[in-house]
Design an enzyme around this catalytic site. Structure first.
Site, PDB file in Angstrom:
ATOM      1  N   ASP A 188      16.001 -89.439  70.231  1.00 28.41           N
ATOM      2  CA  ASP A 188      16.496 -88.859  69.837  1.00 28.41           C
ATOM      3  C   ASP A 188      16.486 -87.059  71.593  1.00 28.41           C
ATOM      4  O   ASP A 188      14.841 -87.111  71.087  1.00 28.41           O
ATOM      5  CB  ASP A 188      16.818 -87.806  68.482  1.00 28.41           C
ATOM      6  CG  ASP A 188      17.981 -86.847  68.785  1.00 28.41           C
ATOM      7  OD1 ASP A 188      18.949 -87.143  69.035  1.00 28.41           O
ATOM      8  OD2 ASP A 188      17.174 -85.394  68.264  1.00 28.41           O
ATOM      9  N   GLU A 272      21.338 -92.167  72.974  1.00 32.02           N
ATOM     10  CA  GLU A 272      22.622 -91.939  72.304  1.00 32.02           C
ATOM     11  C   GLU A 272      23.803 -91.654  73.890  1.00 32.02           C
ATOM     12  O   GLU A 272      22.124 -91.325  75.224  1.00 32.02           O
ATOM     13  CB  GLU A 272      22.883 -90.397  71.530  1.00 32.02           C
ATOM     14  CG  GLU A 272      24.117 -89.937  71.132  1.00 32.02           C
ATOM     15  CD  GLU A 272      23.962 -88.314  70.546  1.00 32.02           C
ATOM     16  OE1 GLU A 272      24.829 -87.650  69.762  1.00 32.02           O
ATOM     17  OE2 GLU A 272      22.371 -88.008  70.106  1.00 32.02           O
ATOM     18  N   ASP A 354      15.194 -84.032  64.125  1.00 33.66           N
ATOM     19  CA  ASP A 354      14.689 -84.913  65.392  1.00 33.66           C
ATOM     20  C   ASP A 354      14.852 -86.713  64.689  1.00 33.66           C
ATOM     21  O   ASP A 354      15.797 -87.683  65.314  1.00 33.66           O
ATOM     22  CB  ASP A 354      14.434 -83.664  65.749  1.00 33.66           C
ATOM     23  CG  ASP A 354      15.123 -82.572  67.122  1.00 33.66           C
ATOM     24  OD1 ASP A 354      15.915 -82.876  66.495  1.00 33.66           O
ATOM     25  OD2 ASP A 354      14.376 -81.918  66.591  1.00 33.66           O
TER      26      ASP A 354
END
Length: 398
Positions: A188, A272, A354
């Site tokens: 992330d 992502e 996170d």
């Protein structure tokens, strides 16, 4: 996978006055030929005609015969032909809907570079001599080339700070697929921490631009006070460019070390699929996002994974990794950016925002890898907050 990978080795060099003048002329001719060929193809397109590389090459021959463009004969013809090939690639990407329509090169803003193929340079005993030059380039060999390797192409460039670089494309037999280790990690990206891994590790964000922000601001103020077109303005512009170059060098070095470590330690890496181009339109976060260089991080991760036989999985940007409880699968209605820790209303698990997001990305990525499930936005109206295509996500009971 191919046993040998082509890799570019970039070095800094210091040209003599004659070499610098020759290369500067070559850069200008390359830009001129590219722009003229682009104009010819654009005009033909308006007439509903197609002009390909062979036709632009024939046009280049005719241009060299004219009095106005006779100076094109003074530089090596290979970089000019390579410019036409690059334009052909740009149009191929445009027609393939992978890029926008090619743009004209600007004398002030475009990258100064010229590409030479094997017929336009000589590389012997560690010395590189380009066409139209009598002396080899004074290259700083900061690292050795692979033993026995011969460059297939050489690209010479000059950055805005005035530094000269030469890039040699060679086959590197040292790049081989790494042994599989079965490790998988969710990644992330963020601003307070550059990366947060599903293992719980948080990678610090060096904030390279912030370290030189005062120095950069001072140099930019001095630049704004110089008269346009003056030599003092050119000196001030180079000073600003040197600060930017130093920031970019530190950032690139840090990302290279980080991505190499992640690729060596993990077989599967899940990230992502962020649209950084749209995110930097946020005026409050644009500078911080640009300094974090998420797009550059992803690019490095992708090509190094391809080198070493690793797998990179990109999860859909609309997947609510931050709002989804990685313990029970419940989804939160809202999750503002200022909330860094939160408690799940269903199972009572306290999450680091996170770390929880990295765990959700890992689970979603493994679902894609194992069963081919799609990673799509989840329906908040469903009992678990998961869409039908995401029922394969691991779910643990509280």
């Amino acid at each position: 996978m191919a046993t040998h990978v082509k890799r570019a080795f970039k070095y800094r060099f210091y040209p003599t006055g004659a070499q610098a003048a020759e290369l500067s002329r070559t850069f200008g001719c390359v830009r001129k030929v590219y722009n003229m060929a682009l104009a010819a193809r654009t005009e033909a397109w308006a007439r509903q005609e197609r002009v390909n590389y062979n036709q632009t090459s024939a046009l280049l021959t005719e241009w060299k015969k004219t009095g106005e463009l006779a100076y094109l004969n003074e530089v090596s013809s290979v970089p000019l032909q390579q410019a036409l090939r690059h334009l052909q690639v740009a149009f191929t990407n445009f027609f393939g809907k992978r890029a926008k329509y090619p743009r004209f090169k600007s004398r002030k803003n475009s990258r100064k570079s010229a590409e030479y193929t094997t017929s336009a340079f000589r590389f012997r005993e560690g010395k590189l001599t380009l066409a139209k030059m009598t002396q080899p380039l004074d290259i700083v060999w900061s690292r050795t080339l692979p033993e026995g390797s011969k460059p297939s192409t050489v690209t010479v460039s000059q950055d805005a700070a005035g530094r000269w670089f030469v890039s040699l494309l060679v086959e590197d037999p040292a790049i081989q697929p790494l042994p599989g280790n079965g490790n998988a990690v969710g990644i992330d990206v963020g601003l307070s921490h550059l990366l947060t891994l599903s293992t719980g590790e948080k990678v610090v964000n060096p904030r390279h631009e912030r370290r030189d922000r005062r120095k950069l601001a001072k140099a930019q103020r001095e630049l704004s006070r110089k008269a346009k077109g003056s030599n003092n303005r050119a000196k001030a512009r180079r000073k600003v460019a040197k600060i930017h170059a130093r920031i970019a060098d530190r950032r690139r070095d840090y990302l290279h070390k980080l991505t190499t470590r992640l690729v060596r330690e993990n077989q599967t890496l899940v990230i992502e699929d962020l649209t950084v181009r749209n995110m930097v339109k946020n005026r409050s976060l644009a500078r911080a996002i640009s300094d974090a260089a998420w797009a550059q991080f992803r690019s490095m991760l992708a090509y190094k994974a391809a080198w070493y036989g690793r797998e990179v999985i990109a999860v859909d940007r609309f997947f609510p990794s931050s709002k989804l409880c990685s313990h029970c699968g419940a989804i939160q209605a809202k999750m503002p950016l200022n909330v860094r820790t939160w408690t799940c209303g269903r199972c009572g698990t306290v999450h680091d925002r996170d770390v929880n997001s990295a765990n959700n990305l890992l689970a979603a990525g493994l679902a894609v890898s194992v069963c081919g499930a799609g990673v799509r936005p989840q329906r908040e109206s469903s009992r678990t907050g998961q869409s039908a295509t995401k029922q394969k996500l691991p779910r643990r009971e509280p």
